[in-house]
Design a protein around this motif. Structure first.
Motif, PDB file in Angstrom:
ATOM      1  N   LEU A 145       0.826  -1.207   0.000  1.00 24.92           N
ATOM      2  CA  LEU A 145       0.000   0.000   0.000  1.00 24.92           C
ATOM      3  C   LEU A 145       0.863   1.260   0.000  1.00 24.92           C
ATOM      4  O   LEU A 145       0.538   2.249  -0.675  1.00 24.92           O
ATOM      5  N   THR A 146       1.953   1.234   0.750  1.00 20.61           N
ATOM      6  CA  THR A 146       2.864   2.380   0.782  1.00 20.61           C
ATOM      7  C   THR A 146       3.413   2.683  -0.609  1.00 20.61           C
ATOM      8  O   THR A 146       3.459   3.838  -1.045  1.00 20.61           O
ATOM      9  N   GLY A 152       1.286   7.182  -6.653  1.00 20.69           N
ATOM     10  CA  GLY A 152       0.071   7.905  -7.013  1.00 20.69           C
ATOM     11  C   GLY A 152      -1.092   7.050  -7.462  1.00 20.69           C
ATOM     12  O   GLY A 152      -2.072   7.577  -8.005  1.00 20.69           O
ATOM     13  N   THR A 153      -1.028   5.750  -7.262  1.00 22.28           N
ATOM     14  CA  THR A 153      -2.137   4.874  -7.660  1.00 22.28           C
ATOM     15  C   THR A 153      -3.279   4.943  -6.649  1.00 22.28           C
ATOM     16  O   THR A 153      -4.453   4.835  -6.995  1.00 22.28           O
ATOM     17  N   ILE A 154      -2.919   5.125  -5.389  1.00 19.57           N
ATOM     18  CA  ILE A 154      -3.889   5.271  -4.304  1.00 19.57           C
ATOM     19  C   ILE A 154      -3.707   6.651  -3.692  1.00 19.57           C
ATOM     20  O   ILE A 154      -2.576   7.147  -3.593  1.00 19.57           O
ATOM     21  N   ALA A 155      -4.801   7.274  -3.277  1.00 22.99           N
ATOM     22  CA  ALA A 155      -4.726   8.603  -2.665  1.00 22.99           C
ATOM     23  C   ALA A 155      -3.866   8.578  -1.409  1.00 22.99           C
ATOM     24  O   ALA A 155      -3.860   7.585  -0.666  1.00 22.99           O
ATOM     25  N   ARG A 156      -3.138   9.653  -1.176  1.00 26.97           N
ATOM     26  CA  ARG A 156      -2.286   9.729   0.005  1.00 26.97           C
ATOM     27  C   ARG A 156      -3.146   9.686   1.267  1.00 26.97           C
ATOM     28  O   ARG A 156      -4.103  10.448   1.404  1.00 26.97           O
ATOM     29  N   GLN A 157      -2.786   8.798   2.192  1.00 26.78           N
ATOM     30  CA  GLN A 157      -3.552   8.575   3.412  1.00 26.78           C
ATOM     31  C   GLN A 157      -2.718   7.739   4.372  1.00 26.78           C
ATOM     32  O   GLN A 157      -1.737   7.110   3.964  1.00 26.78           O
ATOM     33  N   ARG A 206      -8.345   2.925  -6.310  1.00 25.08           N
ATOM     34  CA  ARG A 206      -7.386   3.362  -7.325  1.00 25.08           C
ATOM     35  C   ARG A 206      -7.803   4.698  -7.927  1.00 25.08           C
ATOM     36  O   ARG A 206      -8.948   4.864  -8.367  1.00 25.08           O
ATOM     37  N   ILE A 207      -6.866   5.631  -7.984  1.00 27.98           N
ATOM     38  CA  ILE A 207      -7.136   6.945  -8.574  1.00 27.98           C
ATOM     39  C   ILE A 207      -6.252   7.215  -9.788  1.00 27.98           C
ATOM     40  O   ILE A 207      -6.466   8.178 -10.503  1.00 27.98           O
TER      41      ILE A 207
END
Length: 208
Positions: A145-146, A152-157, A206-207
């Motif tokens: 996940l990191t 940039g595939t997953i929103a920063r969180q 996914r974004i």
């Protein structure tokens, strides 16, 4: 006795102790997987392993302690298989999805179901079961996940809560598959439906 001879003797004893431990784990795992924790007694385990109860208690405090070691072994094997499947992919997103799918597939194995999903929480309690589960697999999921956040595939969180949510979803899916199985045999349609639902959940993250 010379120092060298004493060292060889100690080494042989250590090797014998380790062999005894491996035999106890192998035989108890076979019995726990086929008959379930509650139906297997210590006398049956030591008889199958060809050792005395004293030898068993040298390595394990109780039947529950022995089961814990078996469960830990099964969880580590599943985690290693999932990690190997994920690492075979080059794309970070494919690493995540293939790893998740590999976990679901592994959880359909009747032996894994019985030890890891059915008896594990019942024997050790949810808190210890979750702790062992996290020790075996949480690091790999968190790393995946990191990486996806960094590219940039997953929103920063925050990664930790997301990893726990996904891990919980997969464990619940695996428990459902185990509960819906017929004598340990999972309906291929149930596995396909479960993966389709989990895949849609992952795609929602996914974004890019």
């Amino acid at each position: 006795m010379s120092t060298g001879a004493a060292g060889m003797t100690n080494g042989a004893r250590a090797q014998q102790r380790e062999q005894t431990r491996r035999t106890l784990l192998r035989e108890s795992r076979r019995l726990f997987a086929t008959r379930g924790y509650g139906a297997v007694g210590l006398s049956e385990i030591v008889r199958a392993a060809g050792v005395t109860k004293g030898a068993l208690y040298h390595h394990f405090d109780s039947k529950a302690d022995l089961f814990r070691a078996v469960l830990e072994e099964v969880q580590q094997e599943v985690a290693q298989m999932v990690a190997a499947t994920a690492e075979a992919e080059d794309d970070p997103w494919e690493q995540l999805t293939s790893g998740c799918r590999a976990f679901l597939t592994a959880s359909t194995d009747p032996d894994v179901q019985r030890i890891m999903l059915v008896d594990g929480p019942a024997v050790l309690g949810w808190n210890e079961w979750r702790a062992l589960d996290e020790a075996a697999s949480a690091r790999h999921l968190g790393e995946a996940l990191t990486t996806l956040i960094e590219v940039g595939t997953i929103a920063r969180q925050p990664v930790a809560p997301l990893a726990h949510l996904l891990s919980g979803a997969m464990n619940e899916a695996a428990l459902w598959l185990a509960g819906s199985s017929n004598h340990g045999e999972v309906n291929p349609g149930d596995l396909a439906d479960t993966w389709a639902a989990l895949s849609r959940m992952l795609e929602a993250l996914r974004i890019g």
